[in-house]
Design a protein around this motif. Structure first.
Motif, PDB file in Angstrom:
ATOM      1  N   ALA A  22       0.825  -1.207   0.000  1.00  0.00           N
ATOM      2  CA  ALA A  22       0.000   0.000   0.000  1.00  0.00           C
ATOM      3  C   ALA A  22       0.863   1.262   0.000  1.00  0.00           C
ATOM      4  O   ALA A  22       0.571   2.230  -0.714  1.00  0.00           O
ATOM      5  N   VAL A  23       1.915   1.268   0.803  1.00  0.00           N
ATOM      6  CA  VAL A  23       2.800   2.435   0.862  1.00  0.00           C
ATOM      7  C   VAL A  23       3.474   2.671  -0.484  1.00  0.00           C
ATOM      8  O   VAL A  23       3.543   3.809  -0.973  1.00  0.00           O
ATOM      9  N   LEU A  24       3.973   1.614  -1.104  1.00  0.00           N
ATOM     10  CA  LEU A  24       4.647   1.762  -2.387  1.00  0.00           C
ATOM     11  C   LEU A  24       3.689   2.244  -3.475  1.00  0.00           C
ATOM     12  O   LEU A  24       4.043   3.104  -4.296  1.00  0.00           O
ATOM     13  N   LEU A  25       2.480   1.692  -3.495  1.00  0.00           N
ATOM     14  CA  LEU A  25       1.504   2.127  -4.488  1.00  0.00           C
ATOM     15  C   LEU A  25       1.127   3.591  -4.274  1.00  0.00           C
ATOM     16  O   LEU A  25       1.004   4.363  -5.235  1.00  0.00           O
ATOM     17  N   ALA A  26       0.941   3.972  -3.007  1.00  0.00           N
ATOM     18  CA  ALA A  26       0.574   5.359  -2.717  1.00  0.00           C
ATOM     19  C   ALA A  26       1.673   6.315  -3.170  1.00  0.00           C
ATOM     20  O   ALA A  26       1.394   7.364  -3.761  1.00  0.00           O
ATOM     21  N   MET A  27       2.929   5.956  -2.908  1.00  0.00           N
ATOM     22  CA  MET A  27       4.041   6.799  -3.334  1.00  0.00           C
ATOM     23  C   MET A  27       4.110   6.890  -4.856  1.00  0.00           C
ATOM     24  O   MET A  27       4.335   7.959  -5.430  1.00  0.00           O
ATOM     25  N   SER A  28       3.952   5.751  -5.511  1.00  0.00           N
ATOM     26  CA  SER A  28       4.115   5.706  -6.964  1.00  0.00           C
ATOM     27  C   SER A  28       3.019   6.454  -7.706  1.00  0.00           C
ATOM     28  O   SER A  28       3.237   6.956  -8.815  1.00  0.00           O
ATOM     29  N   LEU A  29       1.818   6.520  -7.104  1.00  0.00           N
ATOM     30  CA  LEU A  29       0.678   7.112  -7.798  1.00  0.00           C
ATOM     31  C   LEU A  29       0.445   8.569  -7.419  1.00  0.00           C
ATOM     32  O   LEU A  29      -0.508   9.182  -7.901  1.00  0.00           O
ATOM     33  N   MET A  30       1.304   9.130  -6.564  1.00  0.00           N
ATOM     34  CA  MET A  30       1.133  10.539  -6.205  1.00  0.00           C
ATOM     35  C   MET A  30       1.359  11.424  -7.431  1.00  0.00           C
ATOM     36  O   MET A  30       2.208  11.114  -8.270  1.00  0.00           O
ATOM     37  N   PRO A  31       0.603  12.517  -7.549  1.00  0.00           N
ATOM     38  CA  PRO A  31       0.757  13.413  -8.704  1.00  0.00           C
ATOM     39  C   PRO A  31       2.177  13.971  -8.798  1.00  0.00           C
ATOM     40  O   PRO A  31       2.755  14.389  -7.798  1.00  0.00           O
ATOM     41  N   GLY A  32       2.727  13.962 -10.002  1.00  0.00           N
ATOM     42  CA  GLY A  32       4.044  14.517 -10.235  1.00  0.00           C
ATOM     43  C   GLY A  32       5.198  13.599  -9.954  1.00  0.00           C
ATOM     44  O   GLY A  32       6.348  13.936 -10.251  1.00  0.00           O
ATOM     45  N   VAL A  33       4.936  12.432  -9.374  1.00  0.00           N
ATOM     46  CA  VAL A  33       6.008  11.482  -9.063  1.00  0.00           C
ATOM     47  C   VAL A  33       6.497  10.857 -10.371  1.00  0.00           C
ATOM     48  O   VAL A  33       5.678  10.494 -11.234  1.00  0.00           O
ATOM     49  N   PRO A  34       7.823  10.683 -10.550  1.00  0.00           N
ATOM     50  CA  PRO A  34       8.351  10.264 -11.855  1.00  0.00           C
ATOM     51  C   PRO A  34       8.228   8.775 -12.174  1.00  0.00           C
ATOM     52  O   PRO A  34       8.739   8.350 -13.197  1.00  0.00           O
ATOM     53  N   VAL A  35       7.559   7.992 -11.347  1.00  0.00           N
ATOM     54  CA  VAL A  35       7.541   6.548 -11.569  1.00  0.00           C
ATOM     55  C   VAL A  35       6.919   6.197 -12.919  1.00  0.00           C
ATOM     56  O   VAL A  35       7.522   5.514 -13.752  1.00  0.00           O
ATOM     57  N   LYS A  36       5.694   6.659 -13.136  1.00  0.00           N
ATOM     58  CA  LYS A  36       5.004   6.305 -14.381  1.00  0.00           C
ATOM     59  C   LYS A  36       5.759   6.827 -15.592  1.00  0.00           C
ATOM     60  O   LYS A  36       5.928   6.126 -16.600  1.00  0.00           O
ATOM     61  N   GLY A  37       6.246   8.062 -15.494  1.00  0.00           N
ATOM     62  CA  GLY A  37       6.976   8.639 -16.616  1.00  0.00           C
ATOM     63  C   GLY A  37       8.269   7.900 -16.908  1.00  0.00           C
ATOM     64  O   GLY A  37       8.622   7.692 -18.073  1.00  0.00           O
ATOM     65  N   ARG A  38       8.985   7.497 -15.852  1.00  0.00           N
ATOM     66  CA  ARG A  38      10.255   6.797 -16.045  1.00  0.00           C
ATOM     67  C   ARG A  38      10.023   5.413 -16.642  1.00  0.00           C
ATOM     68  O   ARG A  38      10.808   4.945 -17.485  1.00  0.00           O
ATOM     69  N   LEU A  39       8.968   4.737 -16.211  1.00  0.00           N
ATOM     70  CA  LEU A  39       8.676   3.419 -16.768  1.00  0.00           C
ATOM     71  C   LEU A  39       8.252   3.533 -18.240  1.00  0.00           C
ATOM     72  O   LEU A  39       8.687   2.738 -19.081  1.00  0.00           O
ATOM     73  N   SER A  40       7.421   4.515 -18.535  1.00  0.00           N
ATOM     74  CA  SER A  40       7.007   4.723 -19.932  1.00  0.00           C
ATOM     75  C   SER A  40       8.203   5.100 -20.797  1.00  0.00           C
ATOM     76  O   SER A  40       8.333   4.651 -21.942  1.00  0.00           O
ATOM     77  N   GLN A  41       9.078   5.918 -20.228  1.00  0.00           N
ATOM     78  CA  GLN A  41      10.288   6.313 -20.951  1.00  0.00           C
ATOM     79  C   GLN A  41      11.169   5.104 -21.243  1.00  0.00           C
ATOM     80  O   GLN A  41      11.742   4.990 -22.332  1.00  0.00           O
ATOM     81  N   GLY A  42      11.270   4.183 -20.270  1.00  0.00           N
ATOM     82  CA  GLY A  42      12.070   2.978 -20.476  1.00  0.00           C
ATOM     83  C   GLY A  42      11.532   2.118 -21.604  1.00  0.00           C
ATOM     84  O   GLY A  42      12.302   1.615 -22.435  1.00  0.00           O
ATOM     85  N   VAL A  43      10.210   1.952 -21.638  1.00  0.00           N
ATOM     86  CA  VAL A  43       9.596   1.166 -22.713  1.00  0.00           C
ATOM     87  C   VAL A  43       9.833   1.831 -24.065  1.00  0.00           C
ATOM     88  O   VAL A  43      10.187   1.171 -25.062  1.00  0.00           O
ATOM     89  N   ALA A  44       9.669   3.150 -24.106  1.00  0.00           N
ATOM     90  CA  ALA A  44       9.898   3.884 -25.357  1.00  0.00           C
ATOM     91  C   ALA A  44      11.356   3.782 -25.788  1.00  0.00           C
ATOM     92  O   ALA A  44      11.652   3.616 -26.985  1.00  0.00           O
ATOM     93  N   ASN A  45      12.278   3.853 -24.848  1.00  0.00           N
ATOM     94  CA  ASN A  45      13.705   3.739 -25.174  1.00  0.00           C
ATOM     95  C   ASN A  45      14.025   2.379 -25.781  1.00  0.00           C
ATOM     96  O   ASN A  45      14.821   2.282 -26.732  1.00  0.00           O
ATOM     97  N   LEU A  46      13.431   1.320 -25.239  1.00  0.00           N
ATOM     98  CA  LEU A  46      13.664  -0.023 -25.784  1.00  0.00           C
ATOM     99  C   LEU A  46      13.142  -0.129 -27.206  1.00  0.00           C
ATOM    100  O   LEU A  46      13.784  -0.734 -28.075  1.00  0.00           O
ATOM    101  N   GLN A  47      11.970   0.450 -27.446  1.00  0.00           N
ATOM    102  CA  GLN A  47      11.404   0.414 -28.794  1.00  0.00           C
ATOM    103  C   GLN A  47      12.282   1.198 -29.769  1.00  0.00           C
ATOM    104  O   GLN A  47      12.511   0.769 -30.904  1.00  0.00           O
ATOM    105  N   GLU A  48      12.792   2.333 -29.310  1.00  0.00           N
ATOM    106  CA  GLU A  48      13.673   3.138 -30.167  1.00  0.00           C
ATOM    107  C   GLU A  48      14.969   2.392 -30.455  1.00  0.00           C
ATOM    108  O   GLU A  48      15.478   2.430 -31.589  1.00  0.00           O
ATOM    109  N   TYR A  49      15.502   1.717 -29.447  1.00  0.00           N
ATOM    110  CA  TYR A  49      16.748   0.983 -29.640  1.00  0.00           C
ATOM    111  C   TYR A  49      16.555  -0.171 -30.623  1.00  0.00           C
ATOM    112  O   TYR A  49      17.425  -0.434 -31.469  1.00  0.00           O
TER     113      TYR A  49
END
Length: 422
Positions: A239-266
């Motif tokens: 619960a704590v990890l999910l709450a931290m990850s889903l807070m507005p402005g936290v870079p988790v979602k963006g960093r994960l999406s960026q990683g997927v995009a980087n793999l596709q670009e590579y």
């Protein structure tokens, strides 16, 4: 003299744990002070012939792992005439740091620090980095926090301090309520700093650390009240990890999406992204290893060959911006060959085996908690080192050496002070 040595060791250990990621010069100043005081303590023990040295075979194996790693690295410097400099030219004497750690270990084994300074140091360190991360992210508006240093070691060390706080919470059920509360807040602070740093490598390692903590909790379950407590701990942690990850402005979602995009670009041939450059460094590293697996390329020569390949167009030019290959395993093998790889395995494997051995042996809760901390430290750095050269980073190497030496001396001191503790 003995009382003074113990107090100085305890204070320095507390300061190191609290300030390693907080104060920019702590990675060098505190170990140097500890080494100087260790020399005085060792000199006192040599002069005082009535003193009994407390080193045994386990200590010998630990010291040998430290000194072999240093010797192989120094041998590489000798044959190439080039010293590693580290990021920002901060790590000129990196190969000598394991020797200083060995000196501190010899002194602290005679008069070990007090365990309470370890636990409060871990808790304060995690709380401070959590506060810094929150301030930088929500007050200063920074997407990835780092306290003015590389966000990767910042996030990794913060995550490790949080995990060590959880180890205290799990393995010290008889601790006073204020210490348990400090552990809870420290764990939240360490995890928050890791999340806000956007360090993806640490997020991959954390499930392994969490599994080790759950196994340890299972072993101490009778003192906590059975299976329900274990389920509760898992639920709260998730619960704590999910709450931290889903807070507005936290870079988790963006960093994960960026990683997927980087793999596709590579995969599409574009290696210019953050992850793409890292994959290029690993590809170049394995080619370097294939050509010279015996003794490796050496300090300076590795970079020269890598850059020559970049000029030929074989690899993306972005890999030339770095002084390492973003992996302790790949970088050490490519740079120092089989001897370097074996010395790295010893630096990881010997402490891990010793800490695990003491954890399996049992004993009082303090000894088991310290042994668990040792296991978490080594496993954490092994995982961090898969995607980042933590042992070529000044805070990474200083942190690893300081943590394993401090934890080991506390554990052995506890064992020798408890009747039947070996």
């Amino acid at each position: 003299m003995i009382r003074w040595c113990r107090f100085s060791a305890s204070f320095l250990l507390f300061s190191f744990l609290s300030l390693l990621v907080v104060f920019h010069g702590a990675y060098a100043i505190l170990p140097l002070v500890a080494s100087g005081l260790a020399l005085l303590c060792v000199f006192f023990w040599i002069v005082n012939r009535d003193s009994r040295w407390r080193l045994d075979r386990e200590d010998g194996a630990f010291l040998l792992a430290l000194l072999v790693f240093a010797a192989v690295w120094l041998g590489d410097v000798w044959r190439t005439g080039v010293w590693p400099v580290g990021e920002g030219n901060q790590g000129l004497w990196l190969p000598l740091w394991p020797v200083l750690a060995a000196l501190v270990m010899v002194a602290w084994r005679q008069v070990p620090p007090r365990p309470g300074f370890w636990w409060w140091g871990v808790a304060f360190g995690a709380l401070l980095v959590g506060g810094i991360a929150a301030y930088e992210h929500w007050w200063l508006g920074r997407w990835r926090v780092g306290n003015g240093i590389n966000a990767i070691p910042f996030g990794n060390l913060a995550l490790l301090l949080g995990a060590l706080s959880l180890a205290g919470l799990v393995c010290l059920p008889s601790a006073r309520w204020w210490l348990r509360l400090a552990f809870v807040l420290a764990a939240v602070g360490g995890l928050l700093a890791s999340v806000l740093s956007g360090t993806r490598g640490g997020w991959v390692v954390f499930p392994v650390l969490a599994l080790i903590l759950l196994l340890a909790f299972h072993a101490t379950r009778p003192r906590w009240g059975g299976r329900g407590s274990m389920v509760g701990l898992v639920a709260v942690l998730v619960a704590v990890l999910l709450a931290m990850s889903l807070m507005p402005g936290v870079p988790v979602k963006g960093r994960l999406s960026q990683g997927v995009a980087n793999l596709q670009e590579y995969a599409g041939g574009d290696a210019g992204s953050s992850l793409g450059v890292r994959l290029e460094m690993w590809r170049a590293g394995w080619q370097l290893i294939t050509l010279r697996p015996g003794l490796g390329w050496g300090e300076g020569r590795l970079e020269a060959q890598r850059d020559a390949w970049v000029e030929e167009g074989r690899f993306h030019s972005g890999i030339s911006r770095y002084d390492q290959l973003h992996s302790d395993l790949v970088d050490t093998f490519a740079r120092r060959g089989v001897p370097g790889l074996l010395s790295l395995m010893a630096l990881y494997g010997v402490p891990l085996w010793l800490f695990w051995r003491h954890w399996r042996r049992g004993g009082d809760e303090q000894a088991r908690a310290l042994a668990l901390c040792g296991v978490l430290i080594v496993v954490g750095f092994v995982g961090f080192g898969l995607s980042q050269s933590m042992l070529r980073d000044v805070r990474g190497l200083s942190g690893y050496l300081g943590l394993i030496v401090g934890c080991w001396c506390l554990l052995k001191g506890r064992r020798s002070s408890v009747p039947g503790g070996g």
